[in-house]
Design an enzyme around this catalytic site. Structure first.
Site, PDB file in Angstrom:
ATOM      1  N   LYS A  88      72.115  22.992  39.977  1.00 13.92           N
ATOM      2  CA  LYS A  88      70.955  22.974  39.182  1.00 13.92           C
ATOM      3  C   LYS A  88      71.227  22.141  37.966  1.00 13.92           C
ATOM      4  O   LYS A  88      70.129  21.403  37.245  1.00 13.92           O
ATOM      5  CB  LYS A  88      70.661  24.250  38.852  1.00 13.92           C
ATOM      6  CG  LYS A  88      69.926  25.045  39.888  1.00 13.92           C
ATOM      7  CD  LYS A  88      69.110  26.356  39.713  1.00 13.92           C
ATOM      8  CE  LYS A  88      68.345  26.866  40.817  1.00 13.92           C
ATOM      9  NZ  LYS A  88      69.173  27.437  41.946  1.00 13.92           N
ATOM     10  N   GLU A 110      60.646  28.413  33.831  1.00 16.83           N
ATOM     11  CA  GLU A 110      60.581  29.856  34.411  1.00 16.83           C
ATOM     12  C   GLU A 110      61.859  30.023  35.170  1.00 16.83           C
ATOM     13  O   GLU A 110      62.641  29.200  35.755  1.00 16.83           O
ATOM     14  CB  GLU A 110      59.190  30.081  35.275  1.00 16.83           C
ATOM     15  CG  GLU A 110      59.275  29.615  36.545  1.00 16.83           C
ATOM     16  CD  GLU A 110      59.466  28.029  36.936  1.00 16.83           C
ATOM     17  OE1 GLU A 110      59.252  27.349  36.036  1.00 16.83           O
ATOM     18  OE2 GLU A 110      60.038  27.904  38.011  1.00 16.83           O
ATOM     19  N   SER A 379      76.132  24.094  47.380  1.00 20.62           N
ATOM     20  CA  SER A 379      75.321  24.186  46.511  1.00 20.62           C
ATOM     21  C   SER A 379      75.671  24.970  45.064  1.00 20.62           C
ATOM     22  O   SER A 379      75.450  24.473  44.151  1.00 20.62           O
ATOM     23  CB  SER A 379      73.796  24.560  46.619  1.00 20.62           C
ATOM     24  OG  SER A 379      73.968  25.751  47.307  1.00 20.62           O
TER      25      SER A 379
HETATM   26  C1  LIG Z   1      68.884  27.715  43.219  1.00 21.27           C
HETATM   27  C2  LIG Z   1      69.944  27.755  44.338  1.00 21.27           C
HETATM   28  C3  LIG Z   1      69.620  27.066  45.454  1.00 21.27           C
HETATM   29  C4  LIG Z   1      68.184  26.887  46.033  1.00 21.27           C
HETATM   30  O1  LIG Z   1      67.450  25.910  45.259  1.00 21.27           O
HETATM   31  P1  LIG Z   1      67.310  24.378  45.819  1.00 21.27           P
HETATM   32  O2  LIG Z   1      65.971  23.783  45.080  1.00 21.27           O
HETATM   33  O3  LIG Z   1      66.541  24.573  47.025  1.00 21.27           O
HETATM   34  O4  LIG Z   1      68.393  23.749  45.877  1.00 21.27           O
HETATM   35  C5  LIG Z   1      70.623  26.775  46.436  1.00 21.27           C
HETATM   36  N1  LIG Z   1      71.760  27.174  45.930  1.00 21.27           N
HETATM   37  C6  LIG Z   1      71.864  27.549  44.831  1.00 21.27           C
HETATM   38  C7  LIG Z   1      73.751  27.848  44.522  1.00 21.27           C
HETATM   39  C8  LIG Z   1      71.121  28.070  43.780  1.00 21.27           C
HETATM   40  O5  LIG Z   1      71.610  28.287  42.694  1.00 21.27           O
END
Ligand SMILES: *Cc1c(COP(=O)(O)O)cnc(C)c1O
Length: 419
Positions: A88, A110, A379
């Site tokens: 993010k 938000e 992610s």
């Molecule tokens: C917020 C988040 C997601 C989901 O958000 P996307 O916009 O679909 O990437 C996925 N993995 C993690 C670790 C997150 O914090």
């Protein structure tokens, strides 16, 4: 490079907002369109991510799991190693540079689980901006550690007490703030959703992920990967992992949604892969939303807060309709199994969101050959989610740990005269 057709991707996307917000969105779009092909701007962005967030993140081979599963060679793109522990930060740092160029001094956002709010608070502190984060009062209770850090970072966290007191109400409140403050305030949207130009803009900054995968796979595998797999909440890490491969048809792109407990309404967050999502317009854009019988936004469930969302990136809705992105899903049970396998076999602690990509990726790798390569976008990291994970894997011994921690805290509060 992802290019919309006037804000649309096929039939999805667009900009369905109150008139008062149009000038701010147009200003943002003009600025973004003017900068996105400017190599000097991209270099400025890369330098910020390198100096502040540890980019490039590594591409890690999972030698032991690949051998154990007996299929493709599995690699992890380590977005978990970013500052703040997830992808993010890429998006918010990029938007921070746009805010500086617009001369605005205040940002709002938000947040549901708090991860995007935390990333925004970090960016605001680093770039010297005022930040106000809207969060449902119910979510504040559930995710207090993120609230704690946001406030320590100097951001204002506003609890929203209307309706169900979760993400949707926080979003309404943030939009209300923006309508009254567009002159000096930028709204930092956290995923590849919402009104144009956000889906395109967020995907642009996140595309740094697949730019790096491309260079790293040529160097480490000697070829492009056969498949790239990412989890899909709003769709930003998936778009980031896919963007650079859209023109490489030999690379299969797979998005994994939250299969939750079952396919029953309210027990999953699958919008793309099972014909469960229906085209609709909400929250400023047109996409596949989970809806109930009277066309209201439906209820969702996921073991991972970040995948618990009713809409999905209009770009992913379009790409999956076109067959370029293959949508699939993983159930809560499959996710917890993949989570444990990665921890115990490779020593990496994944976020529960990312464990969906692991579950989907491991399954696909088993159908492939050892000469093939599959990249899973990790992610985020999971060690920040300790209490969520402890609750997701309930064991009697951890109940005591959770309780003792609470007792110790209240003892300290009493000693310091806070309680
Ligand atoms: C917020 C988040 C997601 C989901 O958000 P996307 O916009 O679909 O990437 C996925 N993995 C993690 C670790 C997150 O914090």
């Amino acid at each position: 490079m992802i290019r919309s057709d006037n804000g649309f991707f096929g039939e999805f996307g667009g900009r369905f907002v109150p008139e008062i917000l149009l000038p701010a969105l147009t200003e943002l779009e003009d600025l973004f369109f003017g900068l996105r092909d400017d190599p000097a701007f991209w270099q400025e962005y890369l330098t910020l991510t390198q100096e502040f967030s540890g980019r490039p993140t590594p591409l890690t081979p999972l030698r032991r799991i690949s051998k154990q599963l007996g299929g493709a060679q599995i690699w992890l793109k380590r977005e978990d190693l970013n500052h703040s522990g997830a992808h993010k930060i890429n998006n918010v740092l990029g938007q921070g540079l746009l805010v500086q160029r617009m001369g605005k001094k205040r940002v709002i956002a938000e947040t549901g689980a708090g991860q995007h709010g935390l990333a925004t608070a970090i960016m605001a502190a680093r770039l010297g901006l005022d930040a106000t984060i809207y969060m449902g009062a119910e979510d504040i209770e559930r995710q207090y550690s993120n609230v704690f850090w946001m406030r320590q970072l100097g951001s204002k966290v506003v609890g929203v007490t209307t309706g169900a007191q979760t993400l949707k109400e926080a979003l309404d409140e943030a939009l209300r703030d923006w309508a009254a403050s567009v002159e000096n305030t930028h709204y930092v949207l956290g995923t590849a959703c919402g009104p144009a130009p956000f889906p395109e803009l967020v995907s642009y900054f996140q595309s740094v992920i697949s730019d790096e995968i491309k260079v790293q796979s040529m160097k480490q595998m000697g070829s492009l990967p056969d498949e790239v797999v990412a989890c899909v909440g709003g769709g930003s890490n998936a778009m980031g992992a896919f963007a650079a491969f859209l023109e490489d048809p030999e690379v299969t792109l797979v998005g994994i949604e939250a299969g939750g407990l079952s396919l029953k309404d309210g027990e999953h967050s699958i919008r793309l892969s099972q014909n469960t999502g229906e085209t609709g317009i909400a929250q400023g854009y047109k996409t596949l939303f989970l809806q109930n019988n009277d066309g209201q936004l439906g209820d969702t469930h996921s073991i991972a807060a970040g995948l618990d969302y009713v809409g999905v990136s209009p770009i992913l809705a379009h790409l999956s309709q076109q067959g370029r992105v293959v949508p699939d899903s993983a159930t809560d049970t499959e996710v917890t199994e993949a989570f444990s396998l990665l921890m115990k076999t490779e020593g990496i602690i994944p976020a529960l969101e990312s464990a969906h990509a692991l579950a989907g990726g491991f399954k696909r790798a088993q159908q492939m050959t050892p000469e093939q390569n599959l990249v899973i976008n990790l992610s985020g990291r999971g060690d920040k989610d300790i209490f969520t994970v402890a609750r997701a894997f309930p064991q009697a011994e951890w109940a005591g740990f959770l309780q003792r921690e609470a007792e110790r805290s209240s003892e300290i509060m009493q000693q310091k005269g806070v309680l």
